[in-house]
Design a protein around this motif. Structure first.
Motif, PDB file in Angstrom:
ATOM      1  N   ASP A 293      44.805  73.091 -49.181  1.00 34.90           N
ATOM      2  CA  ASP A 293      44.445  72.086 -48.182  1.00 34.90           C
ATOM      3  C   ASP A 293      42.931  71.916 -48.103  1.00 34.90           C
ATOM      4  N   PRO A 294      42.377  70.734 -48.261  1.00 34.31           N
ATOM      5  CA  PRO A 294      42.979  69.406 -48.177  1.00 34.31           C
ATOM      6  C   PRO A 294      43.689  69.002 -49.467  1.00 34.31           C
ATOM      7  N   THR A 295      43.216  69.501 -50.625  1.00 32.56           N
ATOM      8  CA  THR A 295      43.976  69.424 -51.870  1.00 32.56           C
ATOM      9  C   THR A 295      43.858  70.791 -52.528  1.00 32.56           C
ATOM     10  N   ARG A 296      44.706  71.062 -53.474  1.00 30.49           N
ATOM     11  CA  ARG A 296      44.663  72.366 -54.136  1.00 30.49           C
ATOM     12  C   ARG A 296      43.293  72.609 -54.759  1.00 30.49           C
ATOM     13  N   ALA A 297      42.813  71.625 -55.533  1.00 29.55           N
ATOM     14  CA  ALA A 297      41.536  71.799 -56.231  1.00 29.55           C
ATOM     15  C   ALA A 297      40.375  71.915 -55.248  1.00 29.55           C
ATOM     16  N   GLN A 298      40.346  71.084 -54.228  1.00 26.61           N
ATOM     17  CA  GLN A 298      39.238  71.132 -53.269  1.00 26.61           C
ATOM     18  C   GLN A 298      39.197  72.468 -52.537  1.00 26.61           C
ATOM     19  N   ASP A 299      40.339  72.976 -52.140  1.00 26.87           N
ATOM     20  CA  ASP A 299      40.381  74.252 -51.442  1.00 26.87           C
ATOM     21  C   ASP A 299      39.936  75.385 -52.365  1.00 26.87           C
ATOM     22  N   ALA A 300      40.367  75.351 -53.615  1.00 23.05           N
ATOM     23  CA  ALA A 300      39.968  76.394 -54.559  1.00 23.05           C
ATOM     24  C   ALA A 300      38.461  76.379 -54.785  1.00 23.05           C
TER      25      ALA A 300
ATOM     26  N   PRO B 202      34.835  81.336 -53.842  1.00 20.30           N
ATOM     27  CA  PRO B 202      33.683  82.243 -53.689  1.00 20.30           C
ATOM     28  C   PRO B 202      33.801  83.206 -52.509  1.00 20.30           C
ATOM     29  N   ARG B 203      34.732  82.973 -51.606  1.00 26.36           N
ATOM     30  CA  ARG B 203      34.903  83.834 -50.428  1.00 26.36           C
ATOM     31  C   ARG B 203      36.049  84.828 -50.562  1.00 26.36           C
ATOM     32  N   VAL B 204      36.736  84.839 -51.673  1.00 25.38           N
ATOM     33  CA  VAL B 204      37.875  85.751 -51.844  1.00 25.38           C
ATOM     34  C   VAL B 204      37.376  87.190 -51.811  1.00 25.38           C
ATOM     35  N   ALA B 205      38.027  87.981 -50.983  1.00 24.08           N
ATOM     36  CA  ALA B 205      37.646  89.381 -50.788  1.00 24.08           C
ATOM     37  C   ALA B 205      38.472  90.293 -51.696  1.00 24.08           C
ATOM     38  N   PRO B 206      38.006  91.528 -51.864  1.00 30.41           N
ATOM     39  CA  PRO B 206      38.805  92.502 -52.615  1.00 30.41           C
ATOM     40  C   PRO B 206      40.199  92.660 -52.007  1.00 30.41           C
ATOM     41  N   ARG B 207      41.120  93.073 -52.855  1.00 34.99           N
ATOM     42  CA  ARG B 207      42.516  93.325 -52.477  1.00 34.99           C
ATOM     43  C   ARG B 207      43.251  92.042 -52.107  1.00 34.99           C
ATOM     44  N   THR B 208      42.826  90.929 -52.722  1.00 35.11           N
ATOM     45  CA  THR B 208      43.475  89.640 -52.498  1.00 35.11           C
ATOM     46  C   THR B 208      44.228  89.232 -53.759  1.00 35.11           C
ATOM     47  N   ALA B 209      45.409  88.687 -53.563  1.00 39.51           N
ATOM     48  CA  ALA B 209      46.166  88.061 -54.643  1.00 39.51           C
ATOM     49  C   ALA B 209      46.001  86.552 -54.481  1.00 39.51           C
ATOM     50  N   VAL B 210      45.401  85.910 -55.489  1.00 39.66           N
ATOM     51  CA  VAL B 210      45.183  84.464 -55.480  1.00 39.66           C
ATOM     52  C   VAL B 210      46.328  83.838 -56.248  1.00 39.66           C
ATOM     53  N   TRP B 211      47.100  82.992 -55.594  1.00 34.82           N
ATOM     54  CA  TRP B 211      48.267  82.371 -56.214  1.00 34.82           C
ATOM     55  C   TRP B 211      47.958  80.916 -56.511  1.00 34.82           C
ATOM     56  N   LEU B 212      47.828  80.598 -57.797  1.00 35.70           N
ATOM     57  CA  LEU B 212      47.602  79.225 -58.237  1.00 35.70           C
ATOM     58  C   LEU B 212      48.931  78.670 -58.741  1.00 35.70           C
ATOM     59  N   ASN B 213      49.774  78.298 -57.789  1.00 34.88           N
ATOM     60  CA  ASN B 213      51.086  77.755 -58.105  1.00 34.88           C
ATOM     61  C   ASN B 213      50.908  76.403 -58.778  1.00 34.88           C
ATOM     62  N   GLU B 214      51.551  76.222 -59.919  1.00 35.16           N
ATOM     63  CA  GLU B 214      51.384  75.016 -60.732  1.00 35.16           C
ATOM     64  C   GLU B 214      49.897  74.829 -61.049  1.00 35.16           C
ATOM     65  N   ALA B 215      49.387  75.750 -61.857  1.00 39.13           N
ATOM     66  CA  ALA B 215      47.955  75.873 -62.137  1.00 39.13           C
ATOM     67  C   ALA B 215      47.320  74.610 -62.705  1.00 39.13           C
ATOM     68  N   GLN B 216      48.123  73.698 -63.214  1.00 36.91           N
ATOM     69  CA  GLN B 216      47.550  72.447 -63.718  1.00 36.91           C
ATOM     70  C   GLN B 216      46.867  71.656 -62.614  1.00 36.91           C
ATOM     71  N   HIS B 217      47.293  71.849 -61.359  1.00 39.35           N
ATOM     72  CA  HIS B 217      46.665  71.144 -60.244  1.00 39.35           C
ATOM     73  C   HIS B 217      45.263  71.691 -59.958  1.00 39.35           C
ATOM     74  N   TYR B 218      44.968  72.867 -60.474  1.00 41.61           N
ATOM     75  CA  TYR B 218      43.660  73.482 -60.296  1.00 41.61           C
ATOM     76  C   TYR B 218      42.825  73.310 -61.562  1.00 41.61           C
ATOM     77  N   LEU B 219      43.279  73.916 -62.639  1.00 49.02           N
ATOM     78  CA  LEU B 219      42.492  73.939 -63.878  1.00 49.02           C
ATOM     79  C   LEU B 219      42.523  72.616 -64.627  1.00 49.02           C
ATOM     80  N   GLY B 220      43.525  71.797 -64.382  1.00 50.91           N
ATOM     81  CA  GLY B 220      43.611  70.499 -65.043  1.00 50.91           C
ATOM     82  C   GLY B 220      42.976  69.373 -64.256  1.00 50.91           C
ATOM     83  N   ASP B 221      42.437  69.678 -63.088  1.00 47.39           N
ATOM     84  CA  ASP B 221      41.792  68.653 -62.272  1.00 47.39           C
ATOM     85  C   ASP B 221      40.520  68.185 -62.980  1.00 47.39           C
TER      86      ASP B 221
END
Length: 103
Positions: A16-23, A28-47
């Motif tokens: 939110d507001p979109t997958r890519a914008q939120d990522a 840069p704020r992801v803390a240790p011991r976090t699992a980052v789930w990029l469901n349907e990764a094309q919406h992130y890496l293919g943007d």
């Protein structure tokens, strides 16, 4: 994911507001011991606008000692994976083509 939660890990799924914008905004704020789930990764890496920045942010996340341990999990439908692999083979994308996981 439930066993990871029992270990005190956080789950983050940017959307939110979109997958890519939120990522782009929050990787840069992801803390240790976090699992980052990029469901349907094309919406992130293919943007087209944000894909390179997201890939760089993931790389930095995984390489920064102060931010580990961290898990980055991406999923792709088989047809999407095939189109990404074809784009790498045809030189449309930088870097080596992704390999199929043995998991």
């Amino acid at each position: 994911m439930q066993p990871l939660a029992k270990e005190g890990r956080l789950l983050w799924h940017p959307f939110d507001p979109t997958r890519a914008q939120d990522a782009v905004q929050d990787l840069p704020r992801v803390a240790p011991r976090t699992a980052v789930w990029l469901n349907e990764a094309q919406h992130y890496l293919g943007d087209h606008e944000a894909g390179e920045r997201i890939a760089a942010a993931i790389h930095e996340l995984l390489m920064t000692r102060e931010r580990v341990p961290v898990l980055v999990l991406g999923t792709l439908w088989p047809a999407v994976r095939s189109s990404f692999q074809a784009a790498w083979s045809e030189g449309e994308l930088d870097g080596p083509a992704p390999q199929r996981s043995s998991w």
